[in-house]
Design a protein around this motif. Sequence first.
Motif, PDB file in Angstrom:
ATOM      1  N   ILE A 217       8.369 -13.359  -1.085  1.00 44.22           N
ATOM      2  CA  ILE A 217       9.521 -12.375  -0.914  1.00 44.22           C
ATOM      3  C   ILE A 217       9.845 -12.391   0.860  1.00 44.22           C
ATOM      4  O   ILE A 217       9.133 -12.349   1.541  1.00 44.22           O
ATOM      5  N   PRO A 218      10.971 -12.474   1.338  1.00 40.22           N
ATOM      6  CA  PRO A 218      11.174 -12.578   2.730  1.00 40.22           C
ATOM      7  C   PRO A 218      10.659 -11.238   3.466  1.00 40.22           C
ATOM      8  O   PRO A 218      10.681 -10.156   2.765  1.00 40.22           O
TER       9      PRO A 218
ATOM     10  N   LYS B  50      11.359  -1.021  -3.353  1.00 37.48           N
ATOM     11  CA  LYS B  50      12.312  -1.565  -4.511  1.00 37.48           C
ATOM     12  C   LYS B  50      11.891  -2.935  -5.063  1.00 37.48           C
ATOM     13  O   LYS B  50      11.700  -3.074  -6.143  1.00 37.48           O
ATOM     14  N   ASN B  51      11.463  -3.748  -4.054  1.00 41.96           N
ATOM     15  CA  ASN B  51      11.277  -5.201  -4.574  1.00 41.96           C
ATOM     16  C   ASN B  51       9.722  -5.311  -5.023  1.00 41.96           C
ATOM     17  O   ASN B  51       9.533  -5.862  -5.852  1.00 41.96           O
ATOM     18  N   ALA B  52       8.855  -4.468  -4.453  1.00 42.19           N
ATOM     19  CA  ALA B  52       7.605  -4.279  -5.147  1.00 42.19           C
ATOM     20  C   ALA B  52       7.713  -3.469  -6.561  1.00 42.19           C
ATOM     21  O   ALA B  52       6.876  -4.177  -7.227  1.00 42.19           O
TER      22      ALA B  52
ATOM     23  N   GLU C  97       1.227 -14.916  -4.038  1.00 41.47           N
ATOM     24  CA  GLU C  97       1.799 -15.158  -2.688  1.00 41.47           C
ATOM     25  C   GLU C  97       2.443 -13.784  -2.223  1.00 41.47           C
ATOM     26  O   GLU C  97       2.990 -13.635  -1.140  1.00 41.47           O
ATOM     27  N   ASN C  98       2.609 -12.715  -3.197  1.00 41.07           N
ATOM     28  CA  ASN C  98       3.160 -11.512  -2.597  1.00 41.07           C
ATOM     29  C   ASN C  98       2.369 -10.159  -2.981  1.00 41.07           C
ATOM     30  O   ASN C  98       2.619  -9.216  -3.340  1.00 41.07           O
ATOM     31  N   ASN C  99       1.260 -10.555  -2.354  1.00 40.21           N
ATOM     32  CA  ASN C  99       0.055  -9.335  -2.434  1.00 40.21           C
ATOM     33  C   ASN C  99       0.582  -8.105  -1.469  1.00 40.21           C
ATOM     34  O   ASN C  99      -0.173  -7.206  -1.737  1.00 40.21           O
ATOM     35  N   TRP C 100       1.510  -8.354  -0.578  1.00 36.63           N
ATOM     36  CA  TRP C 100       2.010  -7.325   0.084  1.00 36.63           C
ATOM     37  C   TRP C 100       2.397  -6.084  -0.912  1.00 36.63           C
ATOM     38  O   TRP C 100       2.390  -4.913  -0.206  1.00 36.63           O
TER      39      TRP C 100
END
Length: 254
Positions: free
Chosen positions: A152-153, A160-162, A184-187
């Motif tokens: 995700i950028p 919200k996106n998490a 890829e989105n472990n943030w």
Amino acid sequence: MIMHNILAAINKTKKYAANYGQILDSKQLYFRLISPKIFEYKEVKKYGINSNKNREWLRKYKLAKNLVVKHLSKMDEILMVGITGSVAAEKSLKNEDIDLLIITRADELWWTRLYLRLYVWFLRIPHRKYNEAEKENEFCFNMWLDENNLEIPKEKRNLKNAMDLVMMKVIYDKNNCYQRFLLENNWAAKYVATGYKERIKGKTRKILPKTKIGKKWLNTILFWIQLKYMNRNRSPKFVEKGRAFFHKEKISVK
């Protein structure tokens, strides 16, 4: 101190859900817990309601599943389809549409999107048209990624996106694409560590086949056409060669 951290996370999570008119049952509360710390289900269980009686989302979920079985699963370029939005949140109203995230093979996003738009138009599959209000049970293909651009950028890495990531209901997954997407989105763990931990359990990365060079050229041409069209119309949506987000940001709790 631990009890205090749990209560703070629970209160924040309930407040976030209330912004969308939802009261969470114990399982929902556990998966959506807003905290960078990981908690156990037994620590959260007593703070949720016994059951969530909203069942409209199940009907819409079945419609999306049927779309995949009959149509999308037959398109080799599509690697993953996930339900997002109110259906994924298990709090859907009858007059709402069905939001979908689609992941394609590398360098096949834009021509796959064009093909899919023509496909659903020709077969009269209900889908949301550009710049029109949502309608009951329409499919909204509003988020696209290709396998080389699963992150995700940075400007969209928010609560919200998490939350959308851990709530997402994956209805089609080829070659462990969903697991790669999570890795890829472990943030997202910075916002919803418990839910992210549950989603990532036992997941492994797999290498997928590369796209043929001819389709890369076609994909590039279609991308520039789309970008020129959106710039001319001053569209605020987020568009890149390997990622496209056509949905609007909604309520968030900091």
